[in-house]
Design a protein around this motif. Structure first.
Motif, short mmCIF file in Angstrom:
data_model
loop_
_atom_site.label_atom_id
_atom_site.label_comp_id
_atom_site.label_asym_id
_atom_site.label_seq_id
_atom_site.Cartn_x
_atom_site.Cartn_y
_atom_site.Cartn_z
N LEU A 158 0.86 -1.19 0.00
CA LEU A 158 0.00 0.00 0.00
C LEU A 158 0.90 1.24 0.00
O LEU A 158 1.72 1.41 0.89
N GLN A 159 0.74 2.10 -1.00
CA GLN A 159 1.54 3.33 -1.07
C GLN A 159 0.83 4.34 -1.97
O GLN A 159 1.08 4.39 -3.16
N THR A 171 -6.09 5.26 -3.17
CA THR A 171 -6.45 4.90 -1.80
C THR A 171 -7.55 3.85 -1.73
O THR A 171 -7.37 2.74 -1.21
N PRO A 197 1.19 -1.98 4.45
CA PRO A 197 1.57 -0.59 4.20
C PRO A 197 3.09 -0.54 3.98
O PRO A 197 3.84 -1.07 4.80
N CYS A 203 2.01 6.31 2.90
CA CYS A 203 0.58 6.04 3.02
C CYS A 203 -0.15 7.25 3.60
O CYS A 203 0.28 7.82 4.60
N GLN A 207 -5.49 5.74 3.95
CA GLN A 207 -5.03 4.40 3.60
C GLN A 207 -4.62 3.61 4.84
O GLN A 207 -4.96 2.43 4.99
#
Length: 431
Positions: A158-159, A171, A197, A203, A207
Motif C-alpha cells: 500500500l503506497q 487509496t 503498508p 501512506c 489508507q
C-alpha cells in the motif's frame, strides 16, 4: 511414514538447541493428512518404536529446521547490490523504478520463480514477503508458492502518496484490492496474507486507517511494514504525523499493532517503543545485512532483551545483500558485538540459529508449526553438509561442541552447505 537418520538439530521451548549426533526424524501424516514430525530424538531411543518404517541414512549430514525469512521483498530480487548513499536515495533510484516493471504480469511471474528458487537454494522454507503495489504481483508469487507447496505469507504493498508513477496506488482501490486478495489467498493451503503498508510516509491517513480496519476485520491475517530504519525517514514520518508520539506509534494510532504484526528494522527505538512492541505482541524483523549495507544503524539487542519483545532474523533482500541465512546470522553477530549501547554483546550460535528458525516462527505466531522439528511441526527441514567445502570440512571436523559446530557453519557456510531441502516430507525439486 518415513524416517531420516543423521545428526539432528531442533529447539526446546526456552530457545536452547537440542542436538543428537545420531538422531532420528520420523515424518508422517497427522489427523488432517498434513506431513508432520511424528518423533524426533536419538536413533537409539526411537528406532525400535517404528518397525517397518523405511529409514533413509544420511551419514555425516545434519538435519535442521528449514529457515524462516521474516522480511524479504520478492520484487527486489534484482536490486541486490545497488549502490546508494542511504535508504531514501536507494528507493528513489533503484527500488521504485524496478518495482514499476511489475505492471507486466508476465514479468512478475518470471521473477517469482527466480525468487523462490533462491529461497529454496538457501534452505528457506517459510518467508514473509512484500510484493509490489500491483495486485497481480501477489497472484504471481502465491501461485508459484502454491505449486511448490511452500508456506508463504505475502501482501500487496500500500503506497498512495510520496511515490512515483508506476508504483503509487489509489487509496480506495488499494483497500478493495487488498480485501479481494485476502479472500483469494489467505489460508489457501499453506499460504497466508499480510496487510502491507509500505511504510507510514508512503501512506495517507485514509489508507492507514483502511488498513487498520482490514486488520480488525481479518484478525488472523498478518501485518507487515517498516519502521525506524533510517534517521532521515524518522524525521519525515514525524513531520507527516506530528500527533503521534513516535514513528512506531503511528501504526498503533491506526490499529496496526497486534500479534502477527511484523515490523522490519526497529533500529532507532526508545523504551516506550520497545514496551509498545512487547505489550501489543508485535515483532521485529531484524535485517542486519540491509542495515549495514545502507548505513541505517544497528538493532539494539540489549534493549530488546531487557524489555522483552519478539524478534527474528530476515534477509531484507534487496537492501539485504544475500538470501543466505548463514550470511544473515553472521551479520547479526557483528551487530551484537559492535552496534550496541553497551558494546560487546556476544550472541551465541544457538541463539542466532534460533532467531532464524524457531524464534522467527514465534514472532509470526507460528510456534510449533514451522521453524522447529518437535513432534507436530510441519515436516519442512534442510539437510546440511558440514563438509561442503574443504575449509568448512576442516573446521567442523575439529569442533569441540555444538556451539563451535554451529558457529563454523555461520561463519563459513553458504548455499553449498544446503544439501537438500524437504518440504512437507518430500524433497523439493532442485532450482
Amino acid at each position: 511414514m518415513q524416517a531420516f537418520r543423521a545428526a539432528l538439530l531442533r529447539f526446546a521451548d526456552d530457545g536452547s538447541a537440542l542436538y543428537d549426533e545420531d538422531g532420528l526424524l520420523v515424518v508422517g501424516p497427522d489427523a488432517q493428512g498434513r506431513k508432520v514430525v511424528r518423533a524426533a530424538g536419538s536413533h537409539a531411543a526411537l528406532h525400535g518404536n517404528y518397525p517397518g518404517v523405511r529409514i533413509e541414512h544420511l551419514p555425516g549430514k545434519i538435519i535442521a529446521p528449514g529457515f524462516i525469512d521474516l522480511h524479504v521483498h520478492f520484487p527486489q530480487t534484482d536490486v541486490i547490490g545497488s549502490p546508494a548513499e542511504g535508504l531514501l536515495p536507494w528507493l528513489e533510484n533503484y527500488t521504485f523504478p524496478h518495482e514499476a516493471r511489475f505492471a507486466d504480469a508476465a514479468y512478475a511471474r518470471g521473477v517469482a520463480s527466480v525468487f523462490l528458487d533462491e529461497l529454496q537454494r538457501n534452505g528457506v522454507t517459510t518467508a514473509l514477503a512484500f510484493c509490489t503495489s500491483h495486485p497481480h504481483s501477489v497472484d504471481a508469487l502465491m501461485e508459484e508458492a502454491e505449486r511448490r507447496g511452500l508456506r508463504l505469507i505475502a501482501g500487496k504493498v500500500l503506497q498512495d502518496r510520496h511515490s512515483p508513477d508506476g508504483v503509487r496506488d489509489e487509496t480506495e482501490q488499494s483497500l478493495v484490492d487488498t480485501e479481494a486478495l485476502i479472500r483469494r489467498w489467505h489460508k489457501k493451503g499453506r499460504l497466508g496474507y499480510a496487510i502491507t503498508p509500505r511504510f507510514a510516509p508512503s501512506c495517507s491517513e485514509a489508507q492507514l486507517r483502511g488498513a487498520g480496519e482490514l486488520a480488525a476485520r481479518y484478525p488472523d491475517t498478518w501485518i507487515q511494514s517498516h519502521v525506524a530504519e533510517n534517521k532521515d525517514e524518522i524525521r519525515w514520518a514525524r513531520e507527516l504525523f506530528p500527533q503521534s508520539r513516535s514513528y512506531l506509534a503511528v501504526y498503533q494510532d491506526f490499529g496496526l499493532m497486534r500479534e502477527r504484526a511484523i515490523y522490519a528494522h526497529c533500529i532507532h527505538f526508545d523504551d516506550e517503543d520497545r514496551l509498545l512492541m512487547r505489550d501489543t505482541g508485535a515483532a521485529a524483523a531484524v535485517s542486519p545485512t540491509s542495515n549495514l549495507f545502507l548505513g541505517s544503524g544497528f538493532f539494539d539487542y540489549e534493549g530488546a532483551r531487557r524489555i522483552g519483545f519478539r524478534h527474528g532474523l530476515a534477509s531484507d533482500v534487496g537492501g539485504g545483500t544475500s538470501f543466505c541465512p548463514f550470511h544473515t546470522m553472521l551479520a547479526a553477530y557483528y551487530v551484537g558485538r559492535e552496534g550496541q549501547t553497551k558494546p560487546g554483546l556476544s550472541l551465541s550460535p544457538q541463539n542466532l540459529w534460533w532467531q532464524h528458525t524457531a524464534g522467527a516462527a514465534q514472532a509470526l505466531g507460528l510456534e510449533g508449526v514451522v521453524g522447529n522439528l518437535q513432534p507436530g511441526c510441519e515436516a519442512d527441514f534442510v539437510v546440511i553438509d558440514p563438509a561442503a567445502t574443504p575449509l568448512l570440512a576442516r573446521k567442523t571436523a575439529n569442533a569441540r561442541d555444538l556451539d563451535e559446530l554451529l558457529f563454523s557453519l555461520i561463519v563459513l557456510g553458504d548455499d553449498r552447505a544446503i544439501d537438500r531441502v524437504v518440504i512437507e516430507g518430500a524433497a523439493a525439486a532442485a532450482p
